[in-house]
Enzyme design. Structure first.
Site, PDB file in Angstrom:
ATOM      1  N   TYR A 110      41.633 -20.718  23.660  1.00  0.00           N
ATOM      2  CA  TYR A 110      42.492 -21.503  24.540  1.00  0.00           C
ATOM      3  C   TYR A 110      42.431 -20.988  25.975  1.00  0.00           C
ATOM      4  CZ  TYR A 110      44.269 -23.027  20.007  1.00  0.00           C
ATOM      5  OH  TYR A 110      44.379 -23.508  18.725  1.00  0.00           O
ATOM      6  N   GLU A 155      51.088 -24.661  20.431  1.00  0.00           N
ATOM      7  CA  GLU A 155      51.668 -23.368  20.107  1.00  0.00           C
ATOM      8  C   GLU A 155      50.730 -22.695  19.111  1.00  0.00           C
ATOM      9  OE1 GLU A 155      53.388 -26.592  17.920  1.00  0.00           O
ATOM     10  OE2 GLU A 155      54.351 -25.978  19.746  1.00  0.00           O
TER      11      GLU A 155
END
Length: 144
Positions: free
Chosen positions: A111, A99
């Site tokens: 990411y 997260e």
């Protein structure tokens, strides 16, 4: 990472994040050695970055990753991400999860570059202690 690295890791953590993990947060990771793995990235004996990952059954959770601001934008975060993937594959994980703060655009781009996809959000997940909260974006990367 060893307990002897903690003070140097805290320098990276505090210089990278507005709401950093505490010394006790890092020390707790060593107590959870059955699921928590900790690594530092050093250059000439200087800790410039680190990762904390949790292996839970067939999933790898990237709990924390940081590169000292003086060493950012040089590919070191990618070096750590490569390590995450190597460890996850060695541990037979099917996916890597994380997260990230909704406002952390550089991390989100890193990411996405590594094939992570948004799978959800957690409203008001991050709190700064002053009644301010920020949503977390949940991301996964399948290793199949």
């Amino acid at each position: 990472m060893t307990q002897d690295d903690i003070e140097r890791v805290l320098i990276v953590e505090k210089s990278t994040f507005e709401n950093p993990w505490t010394k006790n947060n890092f020390l707790d990771e060593f107590k959870n050695s059955d699921l928590s793995l900790q690594y530092v990235l050093e250059i000439d004996g200087l800790v410039i970055g680190f990762i904390i990952i949790w292996i839970v059954m067939d999933e790898c959770h990237l709990a924390n990753i940081a590169i000292h601001p003086d060493f950012q934008k040089r590919g070191y975060a990618q070096t750590l991400m490569n390590e995450v993937f190597q460890i996850a594959k060695k541990k037979n994980c099917k996916k890597v999860m994380l997260e990230v703060r909704k406002s952390n655009i550089p991390a989100i781009k890193l990411y996405e570059k590594n094939k992570f996809h948004k799978v959800g959000e957690r409203k008001d997940y991050y709190h700064d202690g002053f009644m301010n909260a920020e949503d977390a974006i949940l991301m996964d990367c399948d290793l199949k």
